[in-house]
Design an enzyme around this catalytic site. Structure first.
Site, mmCIF file in Angstrom:
data_model
loop_
_atom_site.group_PDB
_atom_site.id
_atom_site.type_symbol
_atom_site.label_atom_id
_atom_site.label_comp_id
_atom_site.label_asym_id
_atom_site.label_seq_id
_atom_site.Cartn_x
_atom_site.Cartn_y
_atom_site.Cartn_z
ATOM 1 N N ASP A 129 0.847 -1.201 0.000
ATOM 2 C CA ASP A 129 0.000 0.000 0.000
ATOM 3 C C ASP A 129 0.878 1.246 0.000
ATOM 4 O OD1 ASP A 129 -2.868 1.199 0.727
ATOM 5 O OD2 ASP A 129 -1.357 2.263 1.904
ATOM 6 N N TYR A 166 3.195 9.711 -0.575
ATOM 7 C CA TYR A 166 4.300 9.130 0.212
ATOM 8 C C TYR A 166 5.652 9.340 -0.463
ATOM 9 C CZ TYR A 166 0.419 6.551 2.445
ATOM 10 O OH TYR A 166 -0.750 6.199 3.067
ATOM 11 N N LYS A 184 -2.651 5.876 -4.364
ATOM 12 C CA LYS A 184 -3.763 6.788 -4.048
ATOM 13 C C LYS A 184 -3.585 8.141 -4.718
ATOM 14 C CE LYS A 184 -3.637 4.705 0.572
ATOM 15 N NZ LYS A 184 -2.233 4.622 0.958
ATOM 16 N N HIS A 209 -7.586 9.467 -1.856
ATOM 17 C CA HIS A 209 -6.911 9.427 -0.554
ATOM 18 C C HIS A 209 -7.770 10.017 0.585
ATOM 19 C CE1 HIS A 209 -2.532 9.228 1.023
ATOM 20 N NE2 HIS A 209 -3.360 9.096 2.041
HETATM 21 N N1 LIG Z 1 -5.151 6.303 3.761
HETATM 22 C C1 LIG Z 1 -4.595 7.036 4.714
HETATM 23 O O1 LIG Z 1 -4.964 8.202 4.931
HETATM 24 C C2 LIG Z 1 -3.507 6.463 5.515
HETATM 25 C C3 LIG Z 1 -2.944 5.276 5.141
HETATM 26 N N2 LIG Z 1 -1.931 4.712 5.885
HETATM 27 C C4 LIG Z 1 -1.403 3.410 5.407
HETATM 28 O O2 LIG Z 1 -1.421 2.497 6.504
HETATM 29 C C5 LIG Z 1 -0.105 1.998 6.726
HETATM 30 C C6 LIG Z 1 0.108 1.639 8.184
HETATM 31 O O3 LIG Z 1 -0.130 2.744 9.021
HETATM 32 P P1 LIG Z 1 1.029 3.541 9.787
HETATM 33 O O4 LIG Z 1 0.490 4.897 10.076
HETATM 34 O O5 LIG Z 1 2.259 3.434 9.024
HETATM 35 O O6 LIG Z 1 1.135 2.861 11.203
HETATM 36 P P2 LIG Z 1 1.156 1.374 11.825
HETATM 37 O O7 LIG Z 1 -0.006 1.293 12.732
HETATM 38 O O8 LIG Z 1 1.334 0.343 10.783
HETATM 39 O O9 LIG Z 1 2.453 1.443 12.738
HETATM 40 C C7 LIG Z 1 3.727 1.660 12.225
HETATM 41 C C8 LIG Z 1 4.651 1.934 13.410
HETATM 42 O O10 LIG Z 1 4.670 0.784 14.268
HETATM 43 C C9 LIG Z 1 6.002 0.290 14.392
HETATM 44 N N3 LIG Z 1 5.904 -1.175 14.334
HETATM 45 C C10 LIG Z 1 5.603 -1.924 13.245
HETATM 46 N N4 LIG Z 1 5.601 -3.232 13.565
HETATM 47 C C11 LIG Z 1 5.916 -3.314 14.870
HETATM 48 C C12 LIG Z 1 6.071 -4.392 15.751
HETATM 49 N N5 LIG Z 1 5.910 -5.650 15.345
HETATM 50 N N6 LIG Z 1 6.397 -4.116 17.038
HETATM 51 C C13 LIG Z 1 6.567 -2.843 17.465
HETATM 52 N N7 LIG Z 1 6.426 -1.770 16.666
HETATM 53 C C14 LIG Z 1 6.097 -2.007 15.374
HETATM 54 C C15 LIG Z 1 6.766 0.856 13.207
HETATM 55 O O11 LIG Z 1 8.128 1.030 13.561
HETATM 56 P P3 LIG Z 1 9.373 0.700 12.550
HETATM 57 O O12 LIG Z 1 8.955 1.109 11.178
HETATM 58 O O13 LIG Z 1 10.445 1.559 13.127
HETATM 59 O O14 LIG Z 1 9.647 -0.757 12.667
HETATM 60 C C16 LIG Z 1 6.080 2.207 13.011
HETATM 61 O O15 LIG Z 1 6.583 3.161 13.915
HETATM 62 C C17 LIG Z 1 0.769 3.156 6.228
HETATM 63 O O16 LIG Z 1 2.130 2.790 6.086
HETATM 64 C C18 LIG Z 1 0.056 3.507 4.957
HETATM 65 O O17 LIG Z 1 0.343 2.563 3.957
HETATM 66 C C19 LIG Z 1 -1.489 5.318 7.040
HETATM 67 C C20 LIG Z 1 -1.997 6.531 7.437
HETATM 68 C C21 LIG Z 1 -3.053 7.213 6.711
HETATM 69 O O1 LIG Z 2 -0.382 8.493 5.464
HETATM 70 C C1 LIG Z 2 -1.362 8.862 4.824
HETATM 71 O O2 LIG Z 2 -1.867 8.183 3.930
HETATM 72 C C2 LIG Z 2 -1.977 10.151 5.153
HETATM 73 O O3 LIG Z 2 -2.888 10.594 4.511
HETATM 74 C C3 LIG Z 2 -1.427 10.891 6.320
HETATM 75 O O4 LIG Z 2 -0.123 11.220 6.098
HETATM 76 C C4 LIG Z 2 -2.201 12.154 6.578
HETATM 77 O O5 LIG Z 2 -2.076 12.995 5.488
HETATM 78 C C5 LIG Z 2 -1.794 12.773 7.841
HETATM 79 O O6 LIG Z 2 -1.612 12.094 8.821
HETATM 80 C C6 LIG Z 2 -1.651 14.213 7.900
HETATM 81 O O7 LIG Z 2 -1.322 14.576 9.189
#
Ligand SMILES: NC(=O)C1=CN([C@@H]2O[C@H](COP(=O)(O)OP(=O)(O)OC[C@H]3O[C@@H](n4cnc5c(N)ncnc54)[C@H](OP(=O)(O)O)[C@@H]3O)[C@@H](O)[C@H]2O)C=CC1
Ligand SMILES: O=C(O)C(=O)[C@@H](O)[C@H](O)C(=O)CO
Length: 276
Positions: free
Chosen positions: A43, A48, A73, A106
């Site tokens: 994803d 990004y 997205k 998005h």
């Molecule tokens: N559509 C939208 O608006 C959004 C979409 N997303 C999507 O969702 C995905 C996931 O969400 P995200 O916000 O990244 O957060 P997550 O909930 O996936 O958490 C990621 C964090 O957790 C840590 N982590 C991962 N695995 C572990 C583990 N097994 N034990 C302890 N810590 C862990 C990572 O650290 P480290 O990397 O240092 O290992 C990182 O700091 C995004 O990457 C993106 O693709 C996210 C936000 C908004």
């Molecule tokens: O990660 C995503 O996909 C997002 O949309 C976020 O970055 C979002 O834009 C946000 O958290 C802004 O503060």
């Protein structure tokens, strides 16, 4: 791997790999590690700024393109019919592929009121066979009601913030009623306080799993598509090792009840109008 069949008959691997906040220079390595670990779903998003690294990792992985489910997205500032088509072309160019498996709007960005026009462009992209499925992200009941009324194709997916501190019961039920699959973003609560919850540590102890693995299992058993992110190779593998245990219905309810303890981490989509 478990799959979910979307409303357009496309099959999506229920567990995927999220890459927000992984810089382009590191995305190649992270996605390569994920594909080696067994993930077949990535994803990303134009916002990004790592589509190039993601695409190169997929191309050079040795895994056939058709075996990898790739989502990107449309960014908020690119909404509108023609601008969406152009933004999509640029995403494909950066990804180095001629189609994506899923293209999402998005955020609805209600204030600019362009999501219906943008959706028409996504419908055209799907009709042209350049996105196998189309969907939305961060849509509320209000914005989805309008999309379902004015659009021709119902979205296959709604990707929303969802984790045990913010379990989104009402939105999951809305999506289910309308044949839309719910996909969880920030499924681990961004690795914050959630993973230190005593309940998750206790359940992890019962099954020989970590709190993160228990949370991912909770998502899978709720029927969510789930896309945990990690840039740490051992955690990338750990987060995929979740197919050999089952939580009981009571344990699932206990985890859902953590929703009283926390709340939303990211922006509220009803008022998030950022287009920069
Ligand atoms: N559509 C939208 O608006 C959004 C979409 N997303 C999507 O969702 C995905 C996931 O969400 P995200 O916000 O990244 O957060 P997550 O909930 O996936 O958490 C990621 C964090 O957790 C840590 N982590 C991962 N695995 C572990 C583990 N097994 N034990 C302890 N810590 C862990 C990572 O650290 P480290 O990397 O240092 O290992 C990182 O700091 C995004 O990457 C993106 O693709 C996210 C936000 C908004
Ligand atoms: O990660 C995503 O996909 C997002 O949309 C976020 O970055 C979002 O834009 C946000 O958290 C802004 O503060």
């Amino acid at each position: 791997m478990q799959y979910i069949t979307l409303n357009d008959d496309v099959r999506i691997p229920q567990l995927g790999f999220g890459v927000w906040q992984i810089p382009d220079a590191q995305a190649y390595e992270a996605v390569s590690t994920a594909l080696e670990a067994g993930y077949r779903h990535v994803d990303t998003a134009a916002a990004y700024e790592n589509e190039a690294g993601v695409g190169r990792a997929i191309r050079e992985s040795g895994v056939p393109r058709e075996d990898v489910f790739l989502t990107t997205k449309l960014w908020n500032g690119d909404q509108g019919y023609d601008t969406t088509l152009r933004a999509f072309d640029l995403s494909l160019e950066r990804l180095g592929t001629d189609y994506v498996d899923l293209y999402l709007i998005h955020w609805p960005v209600p204030e600019q009121d362009l999501y219906i026009e943008s959706w028409r462009a996504l419908e055209k992209i799907a009709a042209d066979g350049r996105a196998r499925a189309i969907g939305v992200s961060n849509f509320t009941a209000e914005t989805l009601d309008r999309l379902l009324k004015e659009g021709t194709t119902p979205p296959a997916i709604n990707q929303i913030e969802l984790h045990p501190y913010f379990p989104q019961a009402a939105m999951r039920e809305y999506d289910r009623k309308h044949g839309i699959v719910t996909e969880a973003w920030s499924p681990l609560g961004q690795g914050g306080d959630l993973l230190g919850e005593p309940l998750l540590t206790r359940l992890g102890g019962l099954y020989g799993k970590t709190p993160a693995q228990v949370v991912i299992r909770w998502h899978l058993q709720l029927g969510n598509v789930v896309i945990p992110k990690s840039a740490t190779p051992s955690r990338i593998r750990e987060n995929f090792d979740v197919f050999d245990f089952d939580l009981t219905p009571d344990e699932i309810d206990e985890i859902t009840a953590l929703g009283g303890a926390g709340g939303r981490i990211g922006p509220d989509p009803a008022v998030f109008n950022y287009t920069g």
